[in-house]
Scaffold this motif. Structure first.
Motif, mmCIF file in Angstrom:
data_model
loop_
_atom_site.group_PDB
_atom_site.id
_atom_site.type_symbol
_atom_site.label_atom_id
_atom_site.label_comp_id
_atom_site.label_asym_id
_atom_site.label_seq_id
_atom_site.Cartn_x
_atom_site.Cartn_y
_atom_site.Cartn_z
ATOM 1 N N ARG A 118 0.837 -1.219 0.000
ATOM 2 C CA ARG A 118 0.000 0.000 0.000
ATOM 3 C C ARG A 118 0.866 1.261 0.000
ATOM 4 O O ARG A 118 0.558 2.229 -0.699
ATOM 5 C CB ARG A 118 -0.938 -0.012 1.202
ATOM 6 C CG ARG A 118 -2.062 -0.996 1.054
ATOM 7 C CD ARG A 118 -3.048 -0.926 2.201
ATOM 8 N NE ARG A 118 -4.188 -1.779 1.920
ATOM 9 C CZ ARG A 118 -4.789 -2.537 2.809
ATOM 10 N NH1 ARG A 118 -4.389 -2.540 4.075
ATOM 11 N NH2 ARG A 118 -5.807 -3.290 2.455
ATOM 12 N N ASP A 119 1.933 1.250 0.782
ATOM 13 C CA ASP A 119 2.836 2.406 0.820
ATOM 14 C C ASP A 119 3.467 2.650 -0.548
ATOM 15 O O ASP A 119 3.653 3.792 -0.960
ATOM 16 C CB ASP A 119 3.938 2.201 1.865
ATOM 17 C CG ASP A 119 3.433 2.279 3.300
ATOM 18 O OD1 ASP A 119 2.285 2.724 3.527
ATOM 19 O OD2 ASP A 119 4.198 1.868 4.200
ATOM 20 N N ALA A 120 3.794 1.571 -1.279
ATOM 21 C CA ALA A 120 4.410 1.712 -2.596
ATOM 22 C C ALA A 120 3.466 2.372 -3.594
ATOM 23 O O ALA A 120 3.900 3.150 -4.446
ATOM 24 C CB ALA A 120 4.869 0.354 -3.113
ATOM 25 N N VAL A 121 2.190 2.081 -3.482
ATOM 26 C CA VAL A 121 1.203 2.722 -4.352
ATOM 27 C C VAL A 121 1.223 4.227 -4.117
ATOM 28 O O VAL A 121 1.302 5.024 -5.060
ATOM 29 C CB VAL A 121 -0.210 2.144 -4.110
ATOM 30 C CG1 VAL A 121 -1.276 2.977 -4.806
ATOM 31 C CG2 VAL A 121 -0.264 0.678 -4.570
ATOM 32 N N THR A 122 1.211 4.621 -2.863
ATOM 33 C CA THR A 122 1.195 6.045 -2.507
ATOM 34 C C THR A 122 2.548 6.715 -2.776
ATOM 35 O O THR A 122 2.606 7.778 -3.390
ATOM 36 C CB THR A 122 0.854 6.204 -1.005
ATOM 37 O OG1 THR A 122 -0.405 5.591 -0.759
ATOM 38 C CG2 THR A 122 0.794 7.661 -0.615
ATOM 39 N N ASP A 123 3.621 6.086 -2.333
ATOM 40 C CA ASP A 123 4.940 6.714 -2.377
ATOM 41 C C ASP A 123 5.583 6.720 -3.757
ATOM 42 O O ASP A 123 6.306 7.656 -4.095
ATOM 43 C CB ASP A 123 5.895 6.017 -1.403
ATOM 44 C CG ASP A 123 5.467 6.159 0.048
ATOM 45 O OD1 ASP A 123 4.606 7.016 0.349
ATOM 46 O OD2 ASP A 123 5.998 5.400 0.884
ATOM 47 N N TYR A 124 5.343 5.667 -4.559
ATOM 48 C CA TYR A 124 6.061 5.519 -5.821
ATOM 49 C C TYR A 124 5.164 5.536 -7.054
ATOM 50 O O TYR A 124 5.656 5.542 -8.173
ATOM 51 C CB TYR A 124 6.889 4.223 -5.823
ATOM 52 C CG TYR A 124 7.701 4.054 -4.566
ATOM 53 C CD1 TYR A 124 8.478 5.096 -4.064
ATOM 54 C CD2 TYR A 124 7.686 2.866 -3.859
ATOM 55 C CE1 TYR A 124 9.210 4.959 -2.905
ATOM 56 C CE2 TYR A 124 8.427 2.713 -2.696
ATOM 57 C CZ TYR A 124 9.181 3.764 -2.221
ATOM 58 O OH TYR A 124 9.915 3.616 -1.072
ATOM 59 N N GLY A 125 3.836 5.512 -6.837
ATOM 60 C CA GLY A 125 2.912 5.553 -7.963
ATOM 61 C C GLY A 125 2.655 4.210 -8.617
ATOM 62 O O GLY A 125 2.266 4.160 -9.783
ATOM 63 N N LEU A 126 2.836 3.102 -7.879
ATOM 64 C CA LEU A 126 2.514 1.795 -8.437
ATOM 65 C C LEU A 126 1.008 1.702 -8.681
ATOM 66 O O LEU A 126 0.221 2.404 -8.040
ATOM 67 C CB LEU A 126 2.959 0.670 -7.496
ATOM 68 C CG LEU A 126 4.380 0.157 -7.696
ATOM 69 C CD1 LEU A 126 5.417 1.223 -7.455
ATOM 70 C CD2 LEU A 126 4.642 -1.031 -6.833
ATOM 71 N N ASN A 127 0.613 0.814 -9.572
ATOM 72 C CA ASN A 127 -0.784 0.668 -9.979
ATOM 73 C C ASN A 127 -1.642 0.209 -8.801
ATOM 74 O O ASN A 127 -1.476 -0.903 -8.298
ATOM 75 C CB ASN A 127 -0.866 -0.328 -11.134
ATOM 76 C CG ASN A 127 -2.267 -0.484 -11.654
ATOM 77 O OD1 ASN A 127 -3.145 -0.981 -10.955
ATOM 78 N ND2 ASN A 127 -2.468 -0.063 -12.886
ATOM 79 N N ALA A 128 -2.576 1.045 -8.374
ATOM 80 C CA ALA A 128 -3.421 0.758 -7.215
ATOM 81 C C ALA A 128 -4.346 -0.422 -7.464
ATOM 82 O O ALA A 128 -4.560 -1.246 -6.563
ATOM 83 C CB ALA A 128 -4.224 1.992 -6.824
ATOM 84 N N ASP A 129 -4.914 -0.533 -8.674
ATOM 85 C CA ASP A 129 -5.827 -1.643 -8.958
ATOM 86 C C ASP A 129 -5.116 -2.986 -8.862
ATOM 87 O O ASP A 129 -5.631 -3.931 -8.255
ATOM 88 C CB ASP A 129 -6.470 -1.476 -10.340
ATOM 89 C CG ASP A 129 -7.431 -0.300 -10.394
ATOM 90 O OD1 ASP A 129 -7.963 0.104 -9.329
ATOM 91 O OD2 ASP A 129 -7.661 0.214 -11.507
ATOM 92 N N ALA A 130 -3.934 -3.084 -9.457
ATOM 93 C CA ALA A 130 -3.163 -4.334 -9.400
ATOM 94 C C ALA A 130 -2.779 -4.658 -7.955
ATOM 95 O O ALA A 130 -2.884 -5.813 -7.523
ATOM 96 C CB ALA A 130 -1.917 -4.233 -10.270
ATOM 97 N N ALA A 131 -2.372 -3.657 -7.210
ATOM 98 C CA ALA A 131 -1.996 -3.871 -5.808
ATOM 99 C C ALA A 131 -3.195 -4.343 -4.994
ATOM 100 O O ALA A 131 -3.087 -5.292 -4.213
ATOM 101 C CB ALA A 131 -1.419 -2.588 -5.211
ATOM 102 N N ASN A 132 -4.338 -3.709 -5.183
ATOM 103 C CA ASN A 132 -5.532 -4.085 -4.424
ATOM 104 C C ASN A 132 -6.024 -5.484 -4.780
ATOM 105 O O ASN A 132 -6.491 -6.223 -3.901
ATOM 106 C CB ASN A 132 -6.636 -3.050 -4.603
ATOM 107 C CG ASN A 132 -6.332 -1.774 -3.852
ATOM 108 O OD1 ASN A 132 -5.688 -1.794 -2.799
ATOM 109 N ND2 ASN A 132 -6.766 -0.652 -4.386
#
Length: 170
Positions: free
Chosen positions: A105-119
């Motif tokens: 979750r932090d990587a999505v916020t901090d680095y802009g990783l794809n939120a849908d894929a992460a979720n």
């Protein structure tokens, strides 16, 4: 670049990294010139590995921000004909699914990783915490360079790993 601001990767520099428990890298150019970290163009950069049970702070400065992480192992990709280090790998480890999910979750916020894929990955892991999964979240480039997360989760093991890559933004 001042040699005191960023870490060197020659023998004395690696000893300093391990003693201070801190490594600072300048990735604003999308690569790290070997000459700026005390290495000849023909050198392969050393793996920097903390003593067992220890970690050090890794800071990678880009054009739009700085990545900060706690790791015990950093590796570089280069060749003996390249004057640059163009890919940095480091390893994040946790000992619980909750900590692992928080890193994602932090990587999505901090680095802009794809939120849908992460979720999607998080939802699957929470439904089946004992599963084994190798999954790449792709790259985010919020800091001016790419940060990729390769999830290596195995619910049957105590320690979980994320392999993080830092490379030039395309």
């Amino acid at each position: 670049m001042e040699t005191t601001e960023f870490s060197r990767l020659d023998d004395a520099g690696v000893a300093q990294i391990l003693a201070s428990k801190s490594m600072r890298l300048d990735f604003r150019q999308g690569t790290i010139p070997k000459a700026e970290v005390g290495l000849p163009d023909s050198a392969y950069a050393p793996d920097v590995v903390a003593p067992t049970g220890d970690k050090f702070t890794l800071s990678v400065t880009g054009g739009s921000g700085t990545l900060n992480a706690q790791t015990d192992h950093v590796r570089f990709t280069t060749t003996d004909t390249s004057p640059d280090l163009d890919l940095v790998y480091y390893f994040l480890t946790t000992e619980s699914l909750d900590q692992y999910v928080q890193l994602v979750r932090d990587a999505v916020t901090d680095y802009g990783l794809n939120a849908d894929a992460a979720n999607r990955w998080i939802d699957g892991a929470l439904k089946d915490p004992g599963k084994k999964s190798n999954y790449s979240l792709g790259d985010g480039n919020k800091l001016g360079f790419n940060v990729g997360y390769d999830l290596r989760y195995d619910g049957s093991k105590k320690t979980q790993v994320i392999i993080v890559t830092v490379s030039a933004a395309s």
